[in-house]
Every structure is written in structure tokens, then in C-alpha cells.
Design a protein around this motif. Structure first.
Motif, PDB file in Angstrom:
ATOM      1  N   GLY A 288       0.785  -1.222   0.000  1.00 49.54           N
ATOM      2  CA  GLY A 288       0.000   0.000   0.000  1.00 49.54           C
ATOM      3  C   GLY A 288       0.815   1.269   0.000  1.00 49.54           C
ATOM      4  O   GLY A 288       0.267   2.357  -0.206  1.00 49.54           O
ATOM      5  N   GLN A 289       2.126   1.166   0.209  1.00 50.11           N
ATOM      6  CA  GLN A 289       2.980   2.345   0.152  1.00 50.11           C
ATOM      7  C   GLN A 289       3.530   2.530  -1.252  1.00 50.11           C
ATOM      8  O   GLN A 289       3.626   1.578  -2.032  1.00 50.11           O
ATOM      9  N   ASP A 290       3.907   3.772  -1.546  1.00 48.05           N
ATOM     10  CA  ASP A 290       4.503   4.086  -2.845  1.00 48.05           C
ATOM     11  C   ASP A 290       6.026   3.947  -2.759  1.00 48.05           C
ATOM     12  O   ASP A 290       6.624   4.111  -1.695  1.00 48.05           O
ATOM     13  N   VAL A 291       6.647   3.673  -3.911  1.00 47.96           N
ATOM     14  CA  VAL A 291       8.097   3.537  -3.966  1.00 47.96           C
ATOM     15  C   VAL A 291       8.589   4.104  -5.297  1.00 47.96           C
ATOM     16  O   VAL A 291       7.910   3.992  -6.323  1.00 47.96           O
ATOM     17  N   VAL A 292       9.758   4.734  -5.250  1.00 47.15           N
ATOM     18  CA  VAL A 292      10.419   5.227  -6.458  1.00 47.15           C
ATOM     19  C   VAL A 292      11.672   4.418  -6.684  1.00 47.15           C
ATOM     20  O   VAL A 292      12.447   4.177  -5.746  1.00 47.15           O
ATOM     21  N   ILE A 293      11.882   3.982  -7.920  1.00 47.10           N
ATOM     22  CA  ILE A 293      13.068   3.208  -8.275  1.00 47.10           C
ATOM     23  C   ILE A 293      13.817   3.954  -9.366  1.00 47.10           C
ATOM     24  O   ILE A 293      13.313   4.120 -10.485  1.00 47.10           O
ATOM     25  N   PHE A 294      14.997   4.451  -9.030  1.00 46.92           N
ATOM     26  CA  PHE A 294      15.860   5.122  -9.991  1.00 46.92           C
ATOM     27  C   PHE A 294      16.709   4.080 -10.711  1.00 46.92           C
ATOM     28  O   PHE A 294      17.360   3.247 -10.069  1.00 46.92           O
ATOM     29  N   GLY A 295      16.730   4.135 -12.045  1.00 43.82           N
ATOM     30  CA  GLY A 295      17.554   3.227 -12.825  1.00 43.82           C
ATOM     31  C   GLY A 295      16.772   2.010 -13.264  1.00 43.82           C
ATOM     32  O   GLY A 295      16.239   1.266 -12.427  1.00 43.82           O
ATOM     33  N   LEU A 296      16.704   1.796 -14.594  1.00 41.57           N
ATOM     34  CA  LEU A 296      15.944   0.671 -15.135  1.00 41.57           C
ATOM     35  C   LEU A 296      16.865  -0.316 -15.836  1.00 41.57           C
ATOM     36  O   LEU A 296      16.552  -0.835 -16.903  1.00 41.57           O
ATOM     37  N   GLY A 297      18.010  -0.572 -15.202  1.00 38.00           N
ATOM     38  CA  GLY A 297      18.861  -1.674 -15.629  1.00 38.00           C
ATOM     39  C   GLY A 297      18.339  -2.967 -15.029  1.00 38.00           C
ATOM     40  O   GLY A 297      17.197  -3.035 -14.535  1.00 38.00           O
ATOM     41  N   THR A 298      19.156  -4.003 -15.047  1.00 38.57           N
ATOM     42  CA  THR A 298      18.703  -5.320 -14.572  1.00 38.57           C
ATOM     43  C   THR A 298      18.187  -5.267 -13.141  1.00 38.57           C
ATOM     44  O   THR A 298      17.070  -5.709 -12.847  1.00 38.57           O
ATOM     45  N   ILE A 299      18.976  -4.717 -12.213  1.00 37.16           N
ATOM     46  CA  ILE A 299      18.566  -4.709 -10.815  1.00 37.16           C
ATOM     47  C   ILE A 299      17.381  -3.782 -10.601  1.00 37.16           C
ATOM     48  O   ILE A 299      16.447  -4.106  -9.849  1.00 37.16           O
ATOM     49  N   GLY A 300      17.371  -2.629 -11.260  1.00 32.65           N
ATOM     50  CA  GLY A 300      16.239  -1.727 -11.123  1.00 32.65           C
ATOM     51  C   GLY A 300      14.940  -2.345 -11.595  1.00 32.65           C
ATOM     52  O   GLY A 300      13.895  -2.223 -10.943  1.00 32.65           O
ATOM     53  N   LEU A 301      14.978  -3.026 -12.735  1.00 39.94           N
ATOM     54  CA  LEU A 301      13.772  -3.681 -13.252  1.00 39.94           C
ATOM     55  C   LEU A 301      13.313  -4.811 -12.335  1.00 39.94           C
ATOM     56  O   LEU A 301      12.112  -5.005 -12.123  1.00 39.94           O
ATOM     57  N   LEU A 302      14.266  -5.553 -11.796  1.00 38.46           N
ATOM     58  CA  LEU A 302      13.901  -6.611 -10.859  1.00 38.46           C
ATOM     59  C   LEU A 302      13.341  -6.019  -9.572  1.00 38.46           C
ATOM     60  O   LEU A 302      12.431  -6.590  -8.959  1.00 38.46           O
ATOM     61  N   ALA A 303      13.867  -4.862  -9.148  1.00 36.31           N
ATOM     62  CA  ALA A 303      13.328  -4.190  -7.965  1.00 36.31           C
ATOM     63  C   ALA A 303      11.881  -3.772  -8.199  1.00 36.31           C
ATOM     64  O   ALA A 303      11.047  -3.824  -7.282  1.00 36.31           O
ATOM     65  N   VAL A 304      11.569  -3.352  -9.424  1.00 40.32           N
ATOM     66  CA  VAL A 304      10.179  -3.042  -9.780  1.00 40.32           C
ATOM     67  C   VAL A 304       9.296  -4.261  -9.538  1.00 40.32           C
ATOM     68  O   VAL A 304       8.220  -4.170  -8.925  1.00 40.32           O
ATOM     69  N   GLN A 305       9.752  -5.417 -10.023  1.00 42.85           N
ATOM     70  CA  GLN A 305       8.948  -6.630  -9.882  1.00 42.85           C
ATOM     71  C   GLN A 305       8.819  -7.054  -8.424  1.00 42.85           C
ATOM     72  O   GLN A 305       7.743  -7.467  -7.976  1.00 42.85           O
ATOM     73  N   ILE A 306       9.906  -6.961  -7.667  1.00 42.83           N
ATOM     74  CA  ILE A 306       9.858  -7.329  -6.248  1.00 42.83           C
ATOM     75  C   ILE A 306       8.883  -6.420  -5.502  1.00 42.83           C
ATOM     76  O   ILE A 306       8.087  -6.876  -4.671  1.00 42.83           O
ATOM     77  N   ALA A 307       8.929  -5.112  -5.800  1.00 43.33           N
ATOM     78  CA  ALA A 307       8.002  -4.177  -5.157  1.00 43.33           C
ATOM     79  C   ALA A 307       6.556  -4.527  -5.502  1.00 43.33           C
ATOM     80  O   ALA A 307       5.657  -4.425  -4.652  1.00 43.33           O
ATOM     81  N   SER A 308       6.324  -4.959  -6.736  1.00 42.17           N
ATOM     82  CA  SER A 308       4.982  -5.368  -7.144  1.00 42.17           C
ATOM     83  C   SER A 308       4.533  -6.602  -6.388  1.00 42.17           C
ATOM     84  O   SER A 308       3.385  -6.674  -5.910  1.00 42.17           O
ATOM     85  N   ILE A 309       5.427  -7.577  -6.258  1.00 42.81           N
ATOM     86  CA  ILE A 309       5.110  -8.797  -5.505  1.00 42.81           C
ATOM     87  C   ILE A 309       4.757  -8.457  -4.060  1.00 42.81           C
ATOM     88  O   ILE A 309       3.866  -9.059  -3.458  1.00 42.81           O
ATOM     89  N   MET A 310       5.452  -7.445  -3.497  1.00 43.17           N
ATOM     90  CA  MET A 310       5.217  -7.046  -2.110  1.00 43.17           C
ATOM     91  C   MET A 310       3.907  -6.307  -1.919  1.00 43.17           C
ATOM     92  O   MET A 310       3.473  -6.096  -0.778  1.00 43.17           O
ATOM     93  N   GLY A 311       3.290  -5.863  -3.011  1.00 45.69           N
ATOM     94  CA  GLY A 311       2.023  -5.156  -2.891  1.00 45.69           C
ATOM     95  C   GLY A 311       2.167  -3.656  -2.774  1.00 45.69           C
ATOM     96  O   GLY A 311       1.281  -2.984  -2.218  1.00 45.69           O
ATOM     97  N   ALA A 312       3.279  -3.103  -3.283  1.00 49.25           N
ATOM     98  CA  ALA A 312       3.425  -1.654  -3.288  1.00 49.25           C
ATOM     99  C   ALA A 312       2.298  -1.027  -4.093  1.00 49.25           C
ATOM    100  O   ALA A 312       1.793  -1.626  -5.047  1.00 49.25           O
ATOM    101  N   ALA A 313       1.895   0.188  -3.708  1.00 49.90           N
ATOM    102  CA  ALA A 313       0.783   0.850  -4.387  1.00 49.90           C
ATOM    103  C   ALA A 313       1.238   1.430  -5.717  1.00 49.90           C
ATOM    104  O   ALA A 313       1.033   0.828  -6.766  1.00 49.90           O
ATOM    105  N   ARG A 314       1.875   2.588  -5.677  1.00 48.77           N
ATOM    106  CA  ARG A 314       2.441   3.175  -6.889  1.00 48.77           C
ATOM    107  C   ARG A 314       3.913   2.812  -6.973  1.00 48.77           C
ATOM    108  O   ARG A 314       4.678   3.044  -6.028  1.00 48.77           O
ATOM    109  N   ILE A 315       4.304   2.246  -8.095  1.00 49.24           N
ATOM    110  CA  ILE A 315       5.711   1.883  -8.332  1.00 49.24           C
ATOM    111  C   ILE A 315       6.194   2.768  -9.463  1.00 49.24           C
ATOM    112  O   ILE A 315       5.826   2.587 -10.623  1.00 49.24           O
TER     113      ILE A 315
END
Length: 354
Positions: free
Chosen positions: A176-203
Motif C-alpha cells: 500500500g505504500q509508494d516507492v520510487v526506483i531510480f535506474g531501469l537496468g537489470t537490478i532496477g527492473l527486478l526491484a520493480v517486480q519485487i516491489a509489485s510482488i510485495m504489494g506496493a501501491a504506486r511503483i
């Protein structure tokens, strides 16, 4: 003496990467010989090619530390693994086993660690040796790959576990919390997916320059909003997206120092800044404002047993999809093309097949 093709860092400094005939590792009674089936090109491999100035570099050495394969041979004293098992390495390298970090189980932070692919031979080769001493110090340096997980996917577990530790273990992000991810390389993109799995609101993913492929993958993996920092002001856009609330957590997978300045305006009071990416230049920003806002800066490095155990389970259950990240699979003989694709940002994760 039996030889194999291997990518060698022959000397310190820029360049000095060559595909050579290299001896197949001889194993002792306590060692394991792994036949590499897939190995990923990492950003640190690129730095080794461009700079080659790491204090841990001990050339000549076989490079590559993100690899998976099949056990080809085991020493007579090895009881925990068998020939034919599908295995992925956690890239512990060789460890002392006695320093405080080893005692705590923080093996990747060992004061005397010798990294695979830099201080000892790594996985850009047909075979790699896993020393018995490492197995005795850290029994979890190798993990069995579930049958429904490919070697290519398993070879991505290093960046997967990096992203997992940063988002899950080092931040306090809640569903339910929002998160900002700087950088869309391999780790950044995977961080996007992990945040989604965790149920983040706005990614909210931020790319330094527009890259259609990476933006599309970010959307596919769960990003709700994407910002091209070359075309729009991230602070203003995030304020619009969050209706002025801003965000409690930033994951910095880009690393540029200017992100620190932007973070001061993007983070709420008491927010968290998890820094993954590197920038070797001095930081030209006062940290007083971080103090006044009560912001925590967390330096990120690598992963641990919890990261690996949980990420392998997520892969096995199909809850984590790494396939959109893998954009190219090339034979080891085409390593130069793989490095060029990575450097030009035309590839996200390039896998080399020995």
C-alpha cells in the motif's frame, strides 16, 4: 593437459580481456567441478573491462560470477552434492571463515573475501572449480536449481537476490505504500517486480534517458508510472502522481550522485534511501537536510541466505518472472558482442553459453 575456452582478464587496467585456451580446473578431494551452462554479463564485468582497477582483481583470471550449471565431478570427500545435480553459485568466492562478518553469516562482507571472476577463476568458461574450503566455510555457497527453472533464469539469481535484499530486507516498504526506483537496468527492473510482488501501491520507475525496451519491460513487471528524467522533472511529476504526498522509500539502482539531491525533495520525512548504484565522484551535497528530515541512507551490498532461499522459491512457484529481463543469449565465442550490447544499453541481461 585438457584445456577449454575461457574469457580471461590478462592484466590490470582498461581492456586486457581475451578468449583463450585455459586449463580445465583440476579438483582435489574436497572440491566440486561445475560445468557451466549459462553465465550472465554483469555491470561489474563492464567495469572490469573499462577500468580493471579493483583492488581485489588478481589477473590473469577467468571472469564472470553469475553462472549456473551441472556438477561434472566431485572430490571423494564431498558428500552433500552429487554428479549431475543442477547447481547455481551464490558468488561467495573464497572466504576466511573467521572474521566477524563470516561469524555473523555475512559471507559476502568477509574482510578477506576473494571474489569469483576477479580474484579467483569464475564462470565465463566451460568449467569452474568450487573449492572445498569455501564449501566448508559456507555450505550455502551452492544451491540446487528447481527442475522447472532454466539455467538462464538461475544465472540471473545474483541480480534477483540483490534486488530482493534492497527492497524487502533493507527497506521498510509495506503493502500500500509508494516507492520510487531510480535506474531501469537489470537490478532496477527486478526491484520493480519485487516491489509489485510485495504489494506496493504506486511503483514509479525513473530512467535517465528514454529506452523503449526497458520502459516496456518495467510496465510488464509492475511499474505503475514511468518517468524519463531527460524529458520531465522527476520531482514535479512524482508530486503530481502522489498528489503531493511524495514517497517513503527510494531504491537507487542508478547510483549517480544527483539522485541524492532529488531524493531530498522526493522522500517524506523519515523516509528511506537505499543506495545500490555506484558513482566514484565526491558527493557535492550537504547531508544536513537528510538529518533534518530524519532520512535513513542505507548502503546496499549483495545478498544473504534469506535472499537466495526466498528468491529461488519465488522462481520455482512462477511468482517471479525473469524472462523479460533476458534479452540476448550468445555463445561464449561472441562475448565481445555481448559486452557491446550491454554497454550500448541495447541488451538488459545478456547470457553467455559456454
Amino acid at each position: 593437459m585438457e584445456t577449454m575456452k575461457a574469457l580471461i582478464k590478462t592484466d590490470r587496467g582498461p581492456g586486457h580481456l581475451e578468449l583463450q585456451d585455459w586449463p580445465v580446473p583440476a579438483i582435489g578431494d574436497d572440491d566440486i567441478l561445475l560445468e557451466v551452462k549459462a553465465a550472465g554479463i554483469c555491470g561489474s564485468d563492464m567495469r572490469m573491462k573499462k577500468l580493471g582497477n579493483s583492488e581485489n582483481l588478481r589477473p590473469p583470471v577467468v571472469v564472470g560470477h553469475e553462472f549456473a550449471g551441472v556438477i561434472k565431478a566431485v572430490g571423494k570427500n564431498v558428500k552433500s552434492f552429487s554428479v549431475g545435480e543442477r547447481i547455481v553459485s551464490d558468488n561467495s568466492g573464497d572466504l576466511c571463515g573467521v572474521c566477524e562478518q563470516c561469524a555473523r553469516g555475512n559471507y559476502l562482507m568477509c574482510e578477506h573475501r576473494v571474489g569469483m571472476g576477479s580474484g579467483m577463476d569464475g564462470g565465463f568458461a566451460k568449467y569452474v572449480k568450487i573449492p572445498g574450503h569455501l564449501l566448508s566455510v559456507n555450505p550455502h555457497t551452492l544451491y540446487r536449481i528447481p527442475e522447472n527453472v532454466s539455467f538462464e533464469d538461475a544465472a540471473c539469481l545474483d541480480p534477483i537476490c540483490n534486488a530482493y535484499k534492497a527492497v524487502v530486507q533493507e527497506s521498510s516498504l509495506m503493502p500500500g505504500q509508494d516507492v520510487v526506483i531510480f535506474g531501469l537496468g537489470t537490478i532496477g527492473l527486478l526491484a520493480v517486480q519485487i516491489a509489485s510482488i510485495m504489494g506496493a501501491a504506486r511503483i514509479i520507475g525513473i530512467g535517465r534517458s528514454y529506452n523503449q525496451q526497458r520502459f516496456e519491460v518495467a510496465n510488464q513487471l509492475g511499474a505503475t508510472h514511468l518517468i524519463c528524467s531527460d524529458r520531465e522533472n522527476p520531482v514535479e511529476r512524482i508530486s503530481e502522481i502522489t498528489r503531493g504526498e511524495m514517497v517513503p522509500v527510494i531504491i537507487d539502482a542508478a547510483g549517480k550522485n544527483e539522485v541524492l539531491e532529488a531524493a531530498l525533495q522526493i522522500l517524506t520525512k523519515g523516509g528511506e534511501f537505499i543506495k545500490i548504484g555506484y558513482d566514484d565522484k565526491p558527493v557535492g551535497v550537504s547531508l544536513d537536510r537528510y538529518v533534518n528530515k530524519g532520512i535513513r541512507i542505507q548502503g546496499h551490498f549483495a545478498y544473504d541466505y534469506v535472499s537466495w532461499k526466498n528468491c529461488i522459491k519465488l522462481l520455482e512457484l512462477g511468482k517471479l518472472n525473469v524472462k523479460p529481463i533476458i534479452t540476448h543469449k550468445l555463445p561464449l565465442s561472441e562475448w565481445e558482442k555481448g559486452f557491446e550490447l550491454t554497454e550500448r544499453r541495447e541488451g538488459i541481461k545478456v547470457i553467455l553459453i559456454p
